[in-house]
Structure formats: structure tokens, C-alpha cells
Design a protein around this motif. Structure first.
Motif, PDB file in Angstrom:
ATOM      1  N   PRO A  91       0.799  -1.239   0.000  1.00 17.59           N
ATOM      2  CA  PRO A  91       0.000   0.000   0.000  1.00 17.59           C
ATOM      3  C   PRO A  91       0.821   1.274   0.000  1.00 17.59           C
ATOM      4  CG  PRO A  91      -0.061  -1.057   2.160  1.00 17.59           C
ATOM      5  CD  PRO A  91       0.584  -2.036   1.227  1.00 17.59           C
ATOM      6  N   SER A  92       2.105   1.174   0.271  1.00 21.75           N
ATOM      7  CA  SER A  92       2.932   2.379   0.370  1.00 21.75           C
ATOM      8  C   SER A  92       2.899   3.216  -0.895  1.00 21.75           C
ATOM      9  CB  SER A  92       4.379   1.998   0.707  1.00 21.75           C
ATOM     10  OG  SER A  92       4.882   1.065  -0.247  1.00 21.75           O
ATOM     11  N   LEU A  93       2.929   2.575  -2.067  1.00 29.66           N
ATOM     12  CA  LEU A  93       3.049   3.317  -3.318  1.00 29.66           C
ATOM     13  C   LEU A  93       1.738   3.913  -3.795  1.00 29.66           C
ATOM     14  CD1 LEU A  93       5.182   4.105  -5.433  1.00 29.66           C
ATOM     15  CD2 LEU A  93       4.512   2.097  -6.743  1.00 29.66           C
ATOM     16  N   PHE A  94       0.609   3.472  -3.237  1.00 31.74           N
ATOM     17  CA  PHE A  94      -0.692   3.897  -3.748  1.00 31.74           C
ATOM     18  C   PHE A  94      -1.297   5.062  -2.971  1.00 31.74           C
ATOM     19  CE2 PHE A  94      -0.546  -0.768  -4.756  1.00 31.74           C
ATOM     20  CZ  PHE A  94      -0.293  -0.593  -6.112  1.00 31.74           C
ATOM     21  N   GLN A  95      -0.569   5.619  -2.017  1.00 32.13           N
ATOM     22  CA  GLN A  95      -1.163   6.630  -1.144  1.00 32.13           C
ATOM     23  C   GLN A  95      -1.237   8.019  -1.759  1.00 32.13           C
ATOM     24  OE1 GLN A  95       1.447   7.606   2.369  1.00 32.13           O
ATOM     25  NE2 GLN A  95       2.666   5.920   1.575  1.00 32.13           N
ATOM     26  N   ASN A  96      -0.707   8.204  -2.975  1.00 32.07           N
ATOM     27  CA  ASN A  96      -0.861   9.478  -3.681  1.00 32.07           C
ATOM     28  C   ASN A  96      -2.029   9.469  -4.646  1.00 32.07           C
ATOM     29  OD1 ASN A  96       1.335  10.505  -2.362  1.00 32.07           O
ATOM     30  ND2 ASN A  96       2.445  11.124  -4.203  1.00 32.07           N
ATOM     31  N   GLY A  97      -2.782   8.360  -4.690  1.00 32.98           N
ATOM     32  CA  GLY A  97      -3.886   8.268  -5.629  1.00 32.98           C
ATOM     33  C   GLY A  97      -3.493   7.576  -6.912  1.00 32.98           C
ATOM     34  N   CYS A  98      -4.331   7.689  -7.923  1.00 36.82           N
ATOM     35  CA  CYS A  98      -4.163   6.900  -9.143  1.00 36.82           C
ATOM     36  C   CYS A  98      -3.346   7.591 -10.219  1.00 36.82           C
ATOM     37  CB  CYS A  98      -5.532   6.520  -9.707  1.00 36.82           C
ATOM     38  SG  CYS A  98      -6.542   7.934 -10.225  1.00 36.82           S
ATOM     39  N   ASN A  99      -2.875   8.804  -9.973  1.00 33.87           N
ATOM     40  CA  ASN A  99      -2.236   9.572 -11.050  1.00 33.87           C
ATOM     41  C   ASN A  99      -0.730   9.755 -10.870  1.00 33.87           C
ATOM     42  OD1 ASN A  99      -4.706  10.087 -12.468  1.00 33.87           O
ATOM     43  ND2 ASN A  99      -5.220  11.601 -10.899  1.00 33.87           N
ATOM     44  N   LEU A 100      -0.081   8.867 -10.161  1.00 37.57           N
ATOM     45  CA  LEU A 100       1.365   8.996  -9.974  1.00 37.57           C
ATOM     46  C   LEU A 100       2.081   8.819 -11.315  1.00 37.57           C
ATOM     47  CD1 LEU A 100       3.654   9.365  -7.930  1.00 37.57           C
ATOM     48  CD2 LEU A 100       3.711   6.880  -7.648  1.00 37.57           C
ATOM     49  N   HIS A 101       2.888   9.798 -11.676  1.00 35.50           N
ATOM     50  CA  HIS A 101       3.600   9.797 -12.954  1.00 35.50           C
ATOM     51  C   HIS A 101       5.006  10.337 -12.713  1.00 35.50           C
ATOM     52  CE1 HIS A 101       3.599   9.722 -17.397  1.00 35.50           C
ATOM     53  NE2 HIS A 101       4.405  10.771 -17.297  1.00 35.50           N
ATOM     54  N   ILE A 102       6.001   9.611 -13.171  1.00 36.55           N
ATOM     55  CA  ILE A 102       7.389   9.984 -12.910  1.00 36.55           C
ATOM     56  C   ILE A 102       8.049  10.477 -14.188  1.00 36.55           C
ATOM     57  CG2 ILE A 102       9.626   9.202 -12.071  1.00 36.55           C
ATOM     58  CD1 ILE A 102       7.407   9.248  -9.941  1.00 36.55           C
TER      59      ILE A 102
ATOM     60  N   ILE B 128      -1.512   2.707 -13.213  1.00 40.70           N
ATOM     61  CA  ILE B 128      -2.952   2.761 -12.987  1.00 40.70           C
ATOM     62  C   ILE B 128      -3.548   1.357 -12.891  1.00 40.70           C
ATOM     63  CG2 ILE B 128      -3.466   2.955 -15.453  1.00 40.70           C
ATOM     64  CD1 ILE B 128      -5.454   4.506 -12.525  1.00 40.70           C
ATOM     65  N   LYS B 129      -3.009   0.406 -13.651  1.00 41.59           N
ATOM     66  CA  LYS B 129      -3.490  -0.976 -13.594  1.00 41.59           C
ATOM     67  C   LYS B 129      -3.197  -1.577 -12.219  1.00 41.59           C
ATOM     68  CE  LYS B 129      -2.337  -1.527 -18.484  1.00 41.59           C
ATOM     69  NZ  LYS B 129      -1.444  -2.233 -19.435  1.00 41.59           N
ATOM     70  N   LYS B 130      -2.016  -1.312 -11.690  1.00 49.34           N
ATOM     71  CA  LYS B 130      -1.653  -1.831 -10.371  1.00 49.34           C
ATOM     72  C   LYS B 130      -2.497  -1.164  -9.279  1.00 49.34           C
ATOM     73  CE  LYS B 130       1.426  -4.307 -12.369  1.00 49.34           C
ATOM     74  NZ  LYS B 130       2.862  -4.067 -12.359  1.00 49.34           N
ATOM     75  N   TYR B 131      -2.732   0.122  -9.466  1.00 45.99           N
ATOM     76  CA  TYR B 131      -3.572   0.850  -8.504  1.00 45.99           C
ATOM     77  C   TYR B 131      -4.980   0.265  -8.480  1.00 45.99           C
ATOM     78  CZ  TYR B 131      -6.049   4.715  -6.243  1.00 45.99           C
ATOM     79  OH  TYR B 131      -6.829   5.462  -5.404  1.00 45.99           O
ATOM     80  N   GLU B 132      -5.540   0.034  -9.646  1.00 46.18           N
ATOM     81  CA  GLU B 132      -6.892  -0.510  -9.732  1.00 46.18           C
ATOM     82  C   GLU B 132      -6.976  -1.930  -9.192  1.00 46.18           C
ATOM     83  OE1 GLU B 132      -7.748   0.013 -13.852  1.00 46.18           O
ATOM     84  OE2 GLU B 132      -8.452   2.087 -13.605  1.00 46.18           O
ATOM     85  N   LYS B 133      -5.917  -2.703  -9.373  1.00 48.97           N
ATOM     86  CA  LYS B 133      -5.903  -4.069  -8.839  1.00 48.97           C
ATOM     87  C   LYS B 133      -5.907  -4.047  -7.319  1.00 48.97           C
ATOM     88  CE  LYS B 133      -3.530  -8.526  -9.280  1.00 48.97           C
ATOM     89  NZ  LYS B 133      -2.363  -9.239  -9.844  1.00 48.97           N
ATOM     90  N   PHE B 134      -5.136  -3.131  -6.739  1.00 47.63           N
ATOM     91  CA  PHE B 134      -5.131  -2.977  -5.285  1.00 47.63           C
ATOM     92  C   PHE B 134      -6.508  -2.555  -4.791  1.00 47.63           C
ATOM     93  CE2 PHE B 134      -4.345  -0.932  -1.224  1.00 47.63           C
ATOM     94  CZ  PHE B 134      -3.388  -1.741  -0.639  1.00 47.63           C
TER      95      PHE B 134
ATOM     96  N   ASN C 168      -9.428   5.845  -1.003  1.00 42.92           N
ATOM     97  CA  ASN C 168      -9.169   7.264  -0.795  1.00 42.92           C
ATOM     98  C   ASN C 168      -8.074   7.746  -1.741  1.00 42.92           C
ATOM     99  OD1 ASN C 168      -9.087   9.848   0.400  1.00 42.92           O
ATOM    100  ND2 ASN C 168      -7.360   9.222   1.666  1.00 42.92           N
ATOM    101  N   GLN C 169      -8.347   8.838  -2.462  1.00 41.90           N
ATOM    102  CA  GLN C 169      -7.410   9.373  -3.453  1.00 41.90           C
ATOM    103  C   GLN C 169      -6.432  10.387  -2.867  1.00 41.90           C
ATOM    104  OE1 GLN C 169      -7.137   9.447  -7.184  1.00 41.90           O
ATOM    105  NE2 GLN C 169      -7.866   7.366  -6.899  1.00 41.90           N
ATOM    106  N   ASN C 170      -6.842  11.062  -1.825  1.00 42.01           N
ATOM    107  CA  ASN C 170      -6.040  12.170  -1.296  1.00 42.01           C
ATOM    108  C   ASN C 170      -5.365  11.772   0.007  1.00 42.01           C
ATOM    109  OD1 ASN C 170      -6.929  14.047  -3.363  1.00 42.01           O
ATOM    110  ND2 ASN C 170      -8.898  14.074  -2.306  1.00 42.01           N
ATOM    111  N   ASN C 171      -4.054  11.749  -0.019  1.00 42.77           N
ATOM    112  CA  ASN C 171      -3.299  11.367   1.168  1.00 42.77           C
ATOM    113  C   ASN C 171      -3.671  12.279   2.343  1.00 42.77           C
ATOM    114  OD1 ASN C 171      -0.908  11.448   3.099  1.00 42.77           O
ATOM    115  ND2 ASN C 171      -0.332   9.770   1.760  1.00 42.77           N
ATOM    116  N   ILE C 172      -4.001  11.671   3.462  1.00 46.68           N
ATOM    117  CA  ILE C 172      -4.480  12.440   4.616  1.00 46.68           C
ATOM    118  C   ILE C 172      -3.336  12.970   5.482  1.00 46.68           C
ATOM    119  CG2 ILE C 172      -6.629  11.144   4.674  1.00 46.68           C
ATOM    120  CD1 ILE C 172      -5.532   9.592   7.073  1.00 46.68           C
TER     121      ILE C 172
END
Length: 437
Positions: free
Chosen positions: A175-186, A346-352, A366-370
Motif C-alpha cells: 500500500p505504500s506506493l498507492f497513497q498518492n492516488g491513481c495519477n502517480l507519474h514519474i 494505474i493498472k496496479k492501482y486498480e488491482k489494489f 481514498n485518493q487524497n493522502n491524509i
């Protein structure tokens, strides 16, 4: 849903993620509550991740209360969330047994999000299975007897489970990588390399000499020196002696120049990475590199075991096997490609998310890190002042070569052959360096 996060929220511990930290108290809290044993800040990254992902308007999150009986737990909560990290390893064999015994009391589903296996390499799969088979088999049976499910951090872990017992576990990552929501782009910035290093790269002195603008992010080894005020109660010469005796000359130099940093608050860690404009991360710590990704910084994982390799592979984070050879950072920076990561994230995010939805843990993740809105803790002024004076002393010793060595020997009653007087950092570097903000 009333979800019980299986961890006590003691001050200073890994589940202490909501409180505004006071760096003046962090070390004493760890000593009092954990005997200073719970120190890996990387654990807070994935714990914060699962809490943020589950923090929706439909959920109420609670933490383990040791005063509650199992009768109360089974009555009060709808499910238990247990984050297991690298549980499936020889090191934690006794912990597997303990956890199985504990969860045999549960009448509500236990969801393991997400478990990891740890071996030196993939080739040790069968050896690891033979070493932990009985304990892990009981663990699998226990989780399923509650009506829960197991999630895996990568495919190596899934293979371990498959070789041990029948299971329906899903590979969904950490879950560590998904806490910024579905739009993480490097995106890679093509400019002067400003690297941040972690893990075993601290062994490569040449690397830090070559990139004088680099900083090493520690996760556990420099906690006392960073936050224990009592460590600095001695004279400057004794403090310097302790530092060199405990860590060696090279690491002491980096630390005094603020090029070794440890942030016991995850939002503070991320804010620092963003403010300093780093553009490349490299090292063996998987969550050190994930924190860089969460800050928008391209990272190269140096896989030192099965756990780091499987997570990098699953996420499509660029990686290579770790070796002790000196790295050509410029070449690695040019070769690091994030197109596959960006295409598949996004595929990995949706699978999680699908895993959580399928077990009624969320309707939508939740999309927005609290946590990112937390204010930054203030450094311990006493330590910062003492470090400046110790740095001045170290530079004065360095100016006089062998004579400085003899004087320092007289002051401290300790002859330190390890001091390299040709390498020093100035006070101007401490005050004005980009790594000191």
C-alpha cells in the motif's frame, strides 16, 4: 466499516502517524515505549499507506487496544487489517507462530495487507519454504478460518505460499506506493544530477566524493545521533570521539555536514525531498526509493534480496542487482526508464483497489493522502548547535594534520588512526549547502 488496524498507537512507534511529532521527544519515547528497538522509518511508509487508502467516509479506523478482550474485539469491529511486511522469513519464524496463535481467537475476518517473503535471492525459494513451511501453513489456515484473505507484495511471496499450502492469495503490491492516488507519474529531469542515496550505498565513499551535492537518507542507524539530546551532553571532543568510534570517520564527516539525514516523520521526509530538488534516487532500501517516487523523483532500486526485487518487479520500478562495485551514476541516470512504470501504474492501482472493494473494505479507495498536509516538525536546536561546534573542532583538528591528531589524542585519551584529515567540510557548507534546508 469499523476496521481494527492491528497495531498499538504508542508514541514514537510505527503506528504513531497522526500526531504532530516533537523531535525533542522522539528518541525518549522510543526508549520508554519500545526500548529504542522500533526505529525503521520505512515501516511507517507502508503503515501510513494502508491507513490513508482505507480512510474513506464509510470507514472508521481503530488501533489495537491491549485492554480489549477478544470478546470485545469480535463484537466491536467488522474486520481486522494486519500489515505483515517481510513476515515470511526465517528471522520472523517465531512471530509467525505468535500471530497464528493470536488470530485463532478472531471471529471476524482478518485481512493481511500485504505480506512479503524474504530470502537472499529467488534461488533460495525452496530453502525458505523448507525452513518456514510448518509455521506458514498454520498461518494460512488461521487467516482463512477467520473468513479473511491474504494479499502478497509480489510474485515471489505468492510462490512461497503456493509451495506451502492451498491459498487464494492475490498479488496486489504494497500500500505504500498507492497513497498518492491513481495519477502517480514519474518524469526524468535532464539536468545536473542531484542524487539522494540510501541503504548499502553508504559503503561507497567515492560516490559521495564524486557527487558533493548528494545526501544519504538513513532509516534507522542514525536515530540516536539525530534526536537524542543526551548524546550531546559531553564536551565537543568527547562527542566527536563517540561519533567516530560508533560510525567511523567518513560517516561522521557526512553527518556533521548534514549529508546524512533521518526523518522520523514521513511527511517531513517527503517535504525535504521535494524542497531540495533532487532528481535521482538510488539505493537498496525499497521504501526509501518509494518515498522518492511519492515525491516525484525517479528511482533506481538496487535489489539486495528477494523482497526488494519482487516489489520493484511488480511495480515496474527500474532495478538492478546490488553489487559492491562503484556505480556510474551518470550512466544509470541516463538509462533509467520510467515509461513502463507510468504505463502500468494505474493498472496496479486498480488491482489494489479491486482487492479492497471485493472484500467490502472500501467502496472506492481514498485518493487524497491524509498525511501530506501535516506541518513539518522543528529540528532539535540543542543538537544542531552542538553539531556546529563539533564540526568546528573537527575542522581545526584537520588543519594541523599529525599535530592535530596528537592534540586530539591528549584531549580524549584515545588515538584515532581512522581519521582522514584530507577530507573535511567547512562551516560555510553547513550553513549554505542545499542539503541543510
Amino acid at each position: 466499516m469499523r476496521l481494527l488496524i492491528w497495531g498499538e498507537q504508542l508514541n514514537g512507534g510505527p503506528y504513531d502517524v497522526f500526531r504532530q511529532l516533537d523531535y525533542n521527544c522522539v528518541y525518549s519515547e522510543l526508549v520508554n515505549n519500545y526500548h529504542a528497538n522500533v526505529t525503521n522509518i520505512g515501516n511507517k511508509v507502508w503503515i501510513q499507506g494502508i491507513i490513508s487508502c482505507l480512510s474513506t467516509e464509510d470507514n472508521q479506523l481503530f488501533f489495537l487496544n491491549p485492554d480489549e478482550t477478544w470478546a470485545q474485539i469480535n463484537e466491536k469491529y467488522d474486520a481486522i487489517i494486519y500489515s505483515a511486511a517481510n513476515l515470511l522469513s526465517v528471522t520472523y519464524r517465531n512471530v509467525i507462530i505468535q500471530i497464528s496463535q493470536i488470530f485463532k481467537n478472531s471471529k471476524i475476518p482478518v485481512y493481511v495487507i500485504s505480506v512479503g517473503a524474504q530470502a537472499d535471492s529467488y534461488s533460495d525459494l525452496d530453502l525458505l519454504v523448507s525452513q518456514i513451511k510448518n509455521e506458514t501453513s498454520d498461518f494460512i489456515e488461521t487467516i482463512y478460518s477467520t473468513g479473511g484473505e491474504i494479499a502478497c507484495r509480489g510474485y515471489f511471496t505468492k510462490m512461497v505460499l503456493d509451495k506451502i499450502a492451498y491459498n487464494t492469495a492475490s498479488v496486489i503490491g504494497c500500500p505504500s506506493l498507492f497513497q498518492n492516488g491513481c495519477n502517480l507519474h514519474i518524469e526524468k529531469k535532464q539536468e545536473i544530477i542531484h542524487p539522494v542515496f540510501n541503504g548499502l550505498l553508504l559503503n561507497d565513499k567515492t560516490l559521495f566524493d564524486e557527487y558533493s551535492n548528494s545526501v544519504f537518507i538513513d532509516q534507522d542507524q542514525w536515530l540516536q545521533e539525530s534526536y537524542d539530546v543526551s548524546f550531546y551532553n559531553d564536551s565537543y571532543s568527547k562527542i566527536l570521539r563517540k561519533l567516530i568510534e560508533n560510525k567511523g570517520t567518513f560517516e561522521t564527516e557526512l553527518f556533521l555536514a548534514n549529508r546524512i539525514r533521518l526523518f522520523y516523520d514521513v511527511p517531513h521526509w517527503r517535504a525535504y525531498l521535494q524542497q531540495e530538488d533532487f532528481n535521482f534516487s538510488c539505493g537498496t532500501r525499497i521504501h526509501g526509493n518509494i518515498m522518492s517516487l511519492l515525491s516525484g523523483i525517479p528511482a533506481l532500486v538496487l535489489a539486495c534480496d528477494s523482497r526488494t526485487q519482487e516489489m520493484a518487479e511488480y511495480y515496474d520500478i527500474p532495478w538492478m542487482k546490488y553489487s559492491k562495485k562503484h556505480l556510474d551514476i551518470s550512466k544509470l541516470f541516463q538509462e533509467t526508464d520510467y515509461s513502463r512504470f507510468n504505463s502500468n501504474y494505474i493498472k496496479k492501482y486498480e488491482k489494489f483497489e479491486d482487492f479492497l472493494v471485493s472484500h467490502n473494505l472500501v467502496k472506492k479507495m481514498n485518493q487524497n493522502n491524509i498525511f501530506w498536509c501535516k506541518s513539518t516538525p522543528v529540528p532539535v536546536n540543542t543538537i544542531e548547535i552542538k553539531k556546529r561546534h563539533v564540526l568546528k573542532l573537527y575542522n581545526r583538528i584537520s588543519l594541523f594534520g599529525d599535530l592535530g591528531r596528537k592534540v586530539f589524542y591528549k584531549v580524549t585519551n584515545k588515538y584515532l588512526d581512522s581519521i582522514d584529515y584530507n577530507c573535511k567540510f567547512t562551516e560555510e557548507q553547513y550553513d549554505k549547502g542545499a542539503y541543510n534546508k
